[in-house]
Design an enzyme around this catalytic site. Structure first.
Site, PDB file in Angstrom:
ATOM      1  CG  HIS A  43      -6.605  -1.336  -0.664  1.00  0.00           C
ATOM      2  ND1 HIS A  43      -5.639  -0.804  -1.496  1.00  0.00           N
ATOM      3  CD2 HIS A  43      -6.346  -0.843   0.580  1.00  0.00           C
ATOM      4  CE1 HIS A  43      -4.847  -0.014  -0.790  1.00  0.00           C
ATOM      5  NE2 HIS A  43      -5.249  -0.029   0.468  1.00  0.00           N
ATOM      6  CG  ASP A  67      -6.777  -1.769  -4.531  1.00  0.00           C
ATOM      7  OD1 ASP A  67      -7.462  -0.873  -3.995  1.00  0.00           O
ATOM      8  OD2 ASP A  67      -5.573  -1.955  -4.260  1.00  0.00           O
ATOM      9  CB  CYS A  77      -0.980  -0.041   1.172  1.00  0.00           C
ATOM     10  SG  CYS A  77      -2.104  -1.454   1.115  1.00  0.00           S
TER      11      CYS A  77
END
Length: 274
Positions: free
Chosen positions: A242, A210, A154
């Site tokens: 995600h 995502d 991330c």
């Protein structure tokens, strides 16, 4: 100084970040057998930067190094466990606390406040310099900088792309992170902007579901990489969303995460990190 001086077998975990929510039952806990791990400090830009390091026990030859770049939640138990997993397969893994000058992510209870009050204030330039110092420190702890890789998730995945265009000593990079976005004083460039400057091969592992990293931005990055003739590969998992590698969160998608982990290890080996 002995490279193992600050590490102990099966060092206790520090817990999960509150802002990430209660840990899921799928959270993986890697045992500390044959691993030395624990907190340490990295001299960086005149400061003592906290970090977590793990390495195989009983190995005194120079070890390949993987810098593990945190999610927005800091170097909490999940990131520490990723370091232990890498140590289990022969790497010296080190995760620096890259927000330490601006604040402590463990003090935040929700993602929104964490992002606006802390994460947005951390300059990319500061982070890249801290990563350089992390690599140098790893070399003093028995790491071999001729075999240096980086991985991030991330927030950390975006940083990994940037680092692959920053440090010419880097041999490989892997995992997921934001590819495009608005530019700010703290984030003047995104991965799509540095595609022509990559000096290390990057493996991008992304989820088709995502919402934070839409498929159109992945395609934009692919086009930029093709135009730059960059040594990079992007894999998209159709059922993953995600943070699909975050096994302590409901977003975890085990088949994609497990395949991605093996692809990462193979990528590192392919480019001489292991």
């Amino acid at each position: 100084m002995s490279p193992n001086e600050t590490l102990t077998p099966s060092a206790p975990a520090s817990g999960f970040a509150r802002a990430a929510g209660a840990p899921s039952v799928t959270a993986i806990v890697t045992d500390g057998e044959n691993v030395l791990s624990g907190p340490t400090t990295v001299p960086s830009q005149g400061d003592a930067m906290p970090a977590w390091m793990a390495r195989p026990a009983g190995q005194h030859d120079a070890l390949p190094v993987v810098i593990v770049v945190q999610e927005i939640f800091g170097v909490h138990e999940h990131i520490q466990d990723l370091c232990r997993r890498l140590a289990k397969v022969g790497y010296l893994a080190i995760a620096p606390e890259l927000y330490f000058r601006q604040g402590d992510p463990a003090h935040y209870d929700d993602v929104g406040t964490l992002l606006t009050e802390l994460v947005s204030k951390v300059p990319d330039s500061q982070v890249l310099s801290d990563l350089d110092h992390t690599a140098y420190f790893a070399a003093t702890q028995g790491g071999d900088l001729r075999r240096l890789a980086i991985t991030g998730f991330c927030w950390g995945g975006r940083i990994s792309w940037l680092y692959a265009a920053h440090n010419p000593q880097l041999r490989a990079a892997a995992w997921y992170g934001k590819l495009t976005g608005d530019k700010t004083l703290t984030m003047p460039k995104h991965p799509v902007d540095v595609a022509t400057q990559l000096t290390a091969p990057v493996l991008g592992l992304y989820g088709a579901q995502d919402k934070s990293i839409p498929l159109e931005t992945i395609e934009t990055m692919r086009q930029a990489l093709r135009a730059a003739n960059a040594d990079a590969e992007i894999v998209v998992y159709p059922e993953a969303g995600h943070a699909f590698n975050a096994d302590y969160r409901p977003s975890y998608h085990a088949p994609s995460a497990q395949d991605g982990w093996q692809r990462m290890l193979a990528w590192f080996a392919r480019f001489g990190v292991k």
